[in-house]
Enzyme design. Structure first.
Site, PDB file in Angstrom:
ATOM      1  N   HIS A   1      43.063  44.073  28.175  1.00 24.81           N
ATOM      2  CA  HIS A   1      42.599  42.901  27.431  1.00 24.81           C
ATOM      3  C   HIS A   1      43.689  42.487  26.439  1.00 24.81           C
ATOM      4  CE1 HIS A   1      38.114  43.455  28.237  1.00 24.81           C
ATOM      5  NE2 HIS A   1      38.571  44.663  28.552  1.00 24.81           N
TER       6      HIS A   1
ATOM      7  N   HIS B   1      42.652  47.056  33.955  1.00 21.60           N
ATOM      8  CA  HIS B   1      42.944  45.792  33.271  1.00 21.60           C
ATOM      9  C   HIS B   1      43.233  46.045  31.806  1.00 21.60           C
ATOM     10  CE1 HIS B   1      38.591  46.487  33.191  1.00 21.60           C
ATOM     11  NE2 HIS B   1      38.573  45.906  32.003  1.00 21.60           N
TER      12      HIS B   1
ATOM     13  N   ASP C   1      39.112  35.780  30.099  1.00 26.76           N
ATOM     14  CA  ASP C   1      37.879  36.558  30.207  1.00 26.76           C
ATOM     15  C   ASP C   1      36.689  35.600  30.205  1.00 26.76           C
ATOM     16  OD1 ASP C   1      37.063  39.783  29.329  1.00 26.76           O
ATOM     17  OD2 ASP C   1      35.523  38.221  29.286  1.00 26.76           O
TER      18      ASP C   1
ATOM     19  N   ASN D   1      39.896  49.601  28.065  1.00 21.52           N
ATOM     20  CA  ASN D   1      38.717  50.475  28.134  1.00 21.52           C
ATOM     21  C   ASN D   1      38.852  51.368  29.360  1.00 21.52           C
ATOM     22  OD1 ASN D   1      37.420  49.305  25.858  1.00 21.52           O
ATOM     23  ND2 ASN D   1      36.762  47.590  27.122  1.00 21.52           N
TER      24      ASN D   1
ATOM     25  N   GLY E   1      33.062  51.850  27.812  1.00 19.74           N
ATOM     26  CA  GLY E   1      32.799  50.425  27.972  1.00 19.74           C
ATOM     27  C   GLY E   1      33.539  49.766  29.111  1.00 19.74           C
TER      28      GLY E   1
HETATM   29  P1  DGP Z   1      35.767  45.999  30.518  1.00 18.92           P
HETATM   30  O1  DGP Z   1      34.481  46.019  29.762  1.00 18.92           O
HETATM   31  O2  DGP Z   1      36.921  46.573  29.726  1.00 18.92           O
HETATM   32  O3  DGP Z   1      35.649  46.595  31.892  1.00 18.92           O
HETATM   33  O4  DGP Z   1      36.126  44.454  30.695  1.00 18.92           O
HETATM   34  C1  DGP Z   1      35.711  43.689  31.772  1.00 18.92           C
HETATM   35  C2  DGP Z   1      35.787  42.272  31.347  1.00 18.92           C
HETATM   36  O5  DGP Z   1      35.743  41.457  32.516  1.00 18.92           O
HETATM   37  C3  DGP Z   1      34.661  41.787  30.448  1.00 18.92           C
HETATM   38  O6  DGP Z   1      35.205  41.434  29.175  1.00 18.92           O
HETATM   39  C4  DGP Z   1      34.090  40.571  31.137  1.00 18.92           C
HETATM   40  C5  DGP Z   1      35.114  40.253  32.202  1.00 18.92           C
HETATM   41  N1  DGP Z   1      34.557  39.724  33.429  1.00 18.92           N
HETATM   42  C6  DGP Z   1      33.570  40.254  34.180  1.00 18.92           C
HETATM   43  N2  DGP Z   1      33.332  39.503  35.261  1.00 18.92           N
HETATM   44  C7  DGP Z   1      34.223  38.472  35.202  1.00 18.92           C
HETATM   45  C8  DGP Z   1      34.484  37.359  36.050  1.00 18.92           C
HETATM   46  O7  DGP Z   1      33.850  37.152  37.092  1.00 18.92           O
HETATM   47  N3  DGP Z   1      35.475  36.507  35.668  1.00 18.92           N
HETATM   48  C9  DGP Z   1      36.204  36.709  34.525  1.00 18.92           C
HETATM   49  N4  DGP Z   1      37.140  35.808  34.224  1.00 18.92           N
HETATM   50  N5  DGP Z   1      35.983  37.755  33.706  1.00 18.92           N
HETATM   51  C10 DGP Z   1      35.006  38.621  34.050  1.00 18.92           C
END
Ligand code: DGP
Length: 115
Positions: A104, A102, A32, A89, A95
């Site tokens: 986490h 996805h 992340d 989420n 959120g």
């Molecule tokens: P959610 O809030 O559950 O939709 O989680 C989305 C997650 O994705 C958040 O923790 C940040 C991550 N994220 C957003 N943009 C990028 C990206 O460009 N690269 C990576 N590695 N993670 C990202």
């Protein structure tokens, strides 16, 4: 409806770089970009599913099995076995900011001390 321009779709197409933990024909797992734990990894299916409901209702059974195999392989590759949390989420109100399903995976020594 699935938006092909969401950030994870771009990662899957190689348009945005990522730090890959695990990859196979069905699954990609990567760190992340904004970690909220010592280890914070996202596991995504390569198919176009917006959230856990879309995935569990519409993905073929073999794709769902492959996803959880990839999830388990990711956990094992990270060296985590009995010290991690999973979060999915679902919906913007809860959120979810990226509308590509996805999971986490988060782990931090602090979680052990909390028990
Ligand atoms: P959610 O809030 O559950 O939709 O989680 C989305 C997650 O994705 C958040 O923790 C940040 C991550 N994220 C957003 N943009 C990028 C990206 O460009 N690269 C990576 N590695 N993670 C990202």
């Amino acid at each position: 409806m699935y938006d092909k321009n969401n950030v994870f779709a771009k990662i899957l197409r190689g348009e945005i770089p990522n730090k890959t933990v695990y990859s196979d024909d069905n699954v990609l797992a990567f760190y992340d970009v904004a970690p909220r734990a010592r280890v914070h990894v996202l596991v995504i299916p390569r198919g176009e599913y917006t959230d856990i409901f879309d995935f569990t209702q519409n993905a073929p059974a073999d794709v769902q099995v492959a996803f959880w195999n990839g999830f388990r392989n990711t956990v094992e590759k990270l060296g985590l076995r009995d010290n991690f949390r999973t979060v999915a989420n679902t919906g913007r109100g809860a959120g979810q900011s990226v509308m590509h399903f996805h999971i986490h995976i988060m782990s931090d020594e602090r979680f052990v001390e909390d028990f």
